[in-house]
Write an enzyme that holds these catalytic residues in place. Structure first.
Site, PDB file in Angstrom:
ATOM      1  N   TYR A 108      22.833 -39.562  28.378  1.00  0.00           N
ATOM      2  CA  TYR A 108      23.824 -38.939  27.491  1.00  0.00           C
ATOM      3  C   TYR A 108      23.143 -38.021  26.482  1.00  0.00           C
ATOM      4  O   TYR A 108      22.294 -38.453  25.694  1.00  0.00           O
ATOM      5  CB  TYR A 108      24.592 -40.046  26.784  1.00  0.00           C
ATOM      6  CG  TYR A 108      25.722 -39.601  25.903  1.00  0.00           C
ATOM      7  CD1 TYR A 108      26.962 -39.289  26.443  1.00  0.00           C
ATOM      8  CD2 TYR A 108      25.553 -39.501  24.533  1.00  0.00           C
ATOM      9  CE1 TYR A 108      28.013 -38.885  25.633  1.00  0.00           C
ATOM     10  CE2 TYR A 108      26.587 -39.103  23.709  1.00  0.00           C
ATOM     11  CZ  TYR A 108      27.812 -38.794  24.267  1.00  0.00           C
ATOM     12  OH  TYR A 108      28.850 -38.399  23.457  1.00  0.00           O
ATOM     13  N   TYR A 135      31.107 -31.245  28.475  1.00  0.00           N
ATOM     14  CA  TYR A 135      31.265 -32.559  27.853  1.00  0.00           C
ATOM     15  C   TYR A 135      32.591 -33.174  28.273  1.00  0.00           C
ATOM     16  O   TYR A 135      33.655 -32.812  27.769  1.00  0.00           O
ATOM     17  CB  TYR A 135      31.204 -32.441  26.326  1.00  0.00           C
ATOM     18  CG  TYR A 135      31.288 -33.781  25.624  1.00  0.00           C
ATOM     19  CD1 TYR A 135      30.161 -34.580  25.506  1.00  0.00           C
ATOM     20  CD2 TYR A 135      32.486 -34.243  25.098  1.00  0.00           C
ATOM     21  CE1 TYR A 135      30.234 -35.816  24.869  1.00  0.00           C
ATOM     22  CE2 TYR A 135      32.565 -35.468  24.458  1.00  0.00           C
ATOM     23  CZ  TYR A 135      31.443 -36.249  24.345  1.00  0.00           C
ATOM     24  OH  TYR A 135      31.509 -37.460  23.727  1.00  0.00           O
TER      25      TYR A 135
END
Length: 388
Positions: free
Chosen positions: A296, A346
């Site tokens: 991430y 995202y």
């Protein structure tokens, strides 16, 4: 909260919409499109779905989806807390539901209009852009001092990390250059066809000096992602199943949703260390077994801090690990081969999971040989995926 699972569940279908800056349709429509695509790829019908898992901050309600795509009955639904740090928790929830027989076919999804809708990166005292965090303890303490956005939350940890580790903005930039290199050859990525140099990174404007430049930030994106999870019986008949070899989550005492400012040392992601202990120790899989990693990267410092927290580097060593080229296709740990959240887009981090599935299927646009094991980490939730 601490949990881990060596599961018998598998991912048998993935789906997504295009990733854009203006989807021109609702989050419900986006979610529906991604789910139908995933179910179709799995070789199933919408009527087979009996479980739904998403996030507490996802705007699409389960009842809307049932009506929108025609699911006859839902036997299991759940929501995962936290921001992006919880992104892989949906796999744990789905695997648990399958394991106990609460559902047979579970769809995990994330739908978001982070660019044309409410923008997480925009500073405002009230409204949806910070509403997911404003009611928390951290929000009450941070907001009066102007710490209103994810970048400003992360900046406190990142500045401390730079002070203790010796990492510089240029060290962060080397990671971004690699992410953008992968994105440049990924047609789904926002930065398709647009690699950058370290000089480009260093010339990008400051968002939070001295740690976060514009090119250190993930792409606020419109889009949706969905995955289909099921048990061994259905997986055996699927065209390209991927095994969820381990799934885990870790929320430590005084950790916060996003502004994690209450642990003893801000520079070390001890939540990631706790997660790694669960994933690797519980499964018997070693770090050396990991062929590819999806980590991430909402902001570049989080990537370096996770590499260290997960145990792939010692504290302060991630900058050298990256400088030596180990995130690249020939490195020890090829990472975020879709371009990551910085380069592709995202979707809450769930698009890292779909890229992991593609790698294990041999379908990635930046394929890394024939990997057997892929780690997907989101700070405090994660999974290890494997070929069956």
């Amino acid at each position: 909260m601490s949990s881990s699972s060596a599961t018998k569940a598998s991912i048998i279908g993935i789906g997504q919409t295009e990733f854009s800056k203006d989807a021109g349709r609702s989050e419900t429509q986006l979610a529906s499109e991604a789910i139908v695509a995933a179910v179709t790829e799995a070789g199933l019908q919408v009527e087979d779905v009996d479980g739904l898992v998403s996030y507490t901050i996802d705007p699409v309600e389960e009842t809307e989806l049932v009506r929108s795509i025609g699911i006859p009955q839902i036997r299991w639904s759940s929501r995962v807390p936290y921001g992006g740090g919880g992104s892989q928790g949906v796999l744990l929830h789905a695997a648990a539901a399958v394991a106990v027989g609460a559902a047979d076919v579970v769809v995990v999804y994330r739908a978001i209009k982070a660019r044309s809708g409410a923008r997480f990166g925009r500073a405002q005292v009230s409204g949806r852009a910070v509403s997911s965090h404003s009611g928390s303890t951290a929000g009450q303490w941070c907001s009066p001092y102007g710490v209103l956005t994810p970048a400003s939350w992360m900046a406190l940890n990142a500045t401390r990390y730079m002070h203790l580790s010796g990492a510089t903005s240029a060290d962060f930039g080397r990671a971004v250059v690699q992410m953008r290199s992968y994105a440049a050859t990924n047609p789904n990525a926002h930065f398709f066809g647009h690699p950058i140099t370290l000089e480009d990174h260093q010339a990008s404007r400051w968002i939070a000096e001295p740690c976060i430049r514009l090119f250190d930030c993930c792409q606020e994106t419109d889009g949706a992602v969905a995955l289909v999870i099921t048990g061994p019986a259905r997986a055996a008949g699927a065209a390209a199943p991927v095994t969820i070899a381990a799934a885990g989550s870790s929320g430590l005492f005084e950790e916060e949703i996003a502004s994690n400012h209450y642990r003893p040392e801000l520079a070390f992601m001890d939540g990631s260390a706790a997660l790694a202990s669960q994933l690797f120790d519980a499964s018997g899989i070693s770090r050396d077994d990991v062929d590819v990693a999806m980590i991430y990267d909402a902001f570049t410092p989080i990537l370096l801090m996770q590499l260290e927290g997960l145990g792939f580097c010692g504290f302060g060593e991630a900058k050298d690990f990256i400088s030596d080229g180990h995130l690249g296709p020939e490195g020890k740990l090829p990472c975020n081969t879709n371009g990551g959240l910085i380069g592709e887009g995202y979707i809450h981090g769930l698009n890292l999971t779909t890229e992991a599935v593609r790698q294990l299927r041999g379908q990635s646009c930046n394929q890394i040989g024939e990997p057997d094991t892929v780690l997907v980490s989101a700070s405090r939730t994660g999974v290890i995926l494997q070929r069956p």
